[in-house]
Every structure is written in structure tokens, then in C-alpha cells.
Design a protein around this motif. Structure first.
Motif, short mmCIF file in Angstrom:
data_model
loop_
_atom_site.label_atom_id
_atom_site.label_comp_id
_atom_site.label_asym_id
_atom_site.label_seq_id
_atom_site.Cartn_x
_atom_site.Cartn_y
_atom_site.Cartn_z
N GLU A 28 29.70 26.30 36.17
CA GLU A 28 29.82 26.44 37.25
C GLU A 28 30.36 25.33 37.68
OE1 GLU A 28 26.64 27.15 39.52
OE2 GLU A 28 26.07 29.07 39.52
N TRP A 31 34.21 25.19 35.42
CA TRP A 31 35.24 26.78 35.74
C TRP A 31 36.22 25.92 36.76
CZ3 TRP A 31 37.54 29.90 32.75
CH2 TRP A 31 37.59 31.80 33.61
N PRO A 32 35.70 25.80 37.85
CA PRO A 32 36.99 25.52 38.60
C PRO A 32 37.89 24.34 37.92
CG PRO A 32 34.34 25.62 40.47
CD PRO A 32 34.70 26.32 38.37
N PHE A 34 38.37 23.58 35.48
CA PHE A 34 39.06 23.70 34.25
C PHE A 34 40.28 24.99 34.93
CE2 PHE A 34 40.65 28.05 31.44
CZ PHE A 34 41.06 27.33 30.49
N LEU A 35 40.17 25.79 36.24
CA LEU A 35 41.18 26.60 36.80
C LEU A 35 42.06 25.54 37.85
CD1 LEU A 35 39.37 29.54 38.73
CD2 LEU A 35 40.78 29.71 36.09
N PHE A 36 41.76 24.92 38.30
CA PHE A 36 42.49 23.81 38.78
C PHE A 36 43.39 22.57 38.00
CE2 PHE A 36 42.85 19.62 40.83
CZ PHE A 36 43.54 19.55 41.42
N ILE A 38 44.77 24.06 35.29
CA ILE A 38 45.90 25.42 34.66
C ILE A 38 46.52 25.09 35.63
CG2 ILE A 38 46.21 27.59 34.93
CD1 ILE A 38 43.99 27.82 33.17
N LEU A 39 46.22 25.54 37.44
CA LEU A 39 47.10 24.87 38.32
C LEU A 39 47.98 23.95 38.24
CD1 LEU A 39 45.48 26.66 41.24
CD2 LEU A 39 47.67 27.67 40.05
N SER A 41 49.14 22.49 35.36
CA SER A 41 49.83 22.33 34.66
C SER A 41 51.37 23.26 35.18
CB SER A 41 49.01 22.92 33.22
OG SER A 41 48.75 23.61 33.80
#
Length: 101
Positions: A28, A31-32, A34-36, A38-39, A41
Motif C-alpha cells: 500500500e 505501489w503509489p 511506484f506509479l508516481f 512512472i509518471l 519518468s
């Protein structure tokens, strides 16, 4: 109880519950993040670029009739972008589809 006290107790209860399930807690939290990342990059690999103002050609709505509506969809399928206002954007112009047949 005050709202702040209730919120504090609720957060403490949630934290205590999550602390018992360490794998779920790690997922929990990570995961956010990791997504952040990606954004970030994607944003760095494709920087924003300056583009002129876009004016799109008019398209008839379904209430104008089936044929003008389909013509508007098919004729403007590639959705071109013009730098200058198009013919139907003049103030007070209701529609320029009279001669579309």
C-alpha cells in the motif's frame, strides 16, 4: 469528542491494524510511489512543447440530422488543427451546415 481527536484515534487504529500485516502495508505504501515514479519518468522523457492555439472544424450534432452528423464525423476523421479561427466560429453564427448536402 472533537473532530481532531476522532480523526487521530481512527488513524491510530488504522495504523495498528496495518502494522500487523506488513506485506500489505508495504504494498500500500510502495505501489503509489511506484506509479508516481512512472509518471515522473514519462514527464522527463517527453517534455512539454509549445503549440499554437488550435481551432477545430465544426461538426454537426445528431440533432442536425443523421446525414450531416455522419458527414461531420467522416470528413473530419483526422481532426485537423488550424491556427486561425474556422468559418463557423464567428460570433452569432449558428451553423454552417446548410450546404452540406
Amino acid at each position: 469528542m472533537a473532530v481532531g481527536t476522532q480523526l487521530g484515534l481512527l488513524l491510530w487504529k488504522n495504523f495498528t491494524y496495518r502494522r500487523r500485516q506488513r506485506i500489505q502495508l508495504a504494498i500500500e505504501i510502495l505501489w503509489p510511489l511506484f506509479l508516481f515514479l512512472i509518471l515522473i519518468s514519462v514527464r522527463r522523457s517527453h517534455p512539454p512543447f509549445k503549440q499554437h492555439e488550435c481551432h477545430f472544424p465544426n461538426k454537426a450534432l445528431p440533432s442536425a440530422g443523421t446525414l450531416p452528423w455522419l458527414q461531420g464525423i467522416i470528413c473530419n476523421m483526422n481532426n485537423p488543427c488550424f491556427q486561425h479561427p474556422t468559418a463557423g466560429e464567428a460570433p452569432g453564427t449558428v451553423g454552417n451546415f446548410d450546404g452540406s448536402m
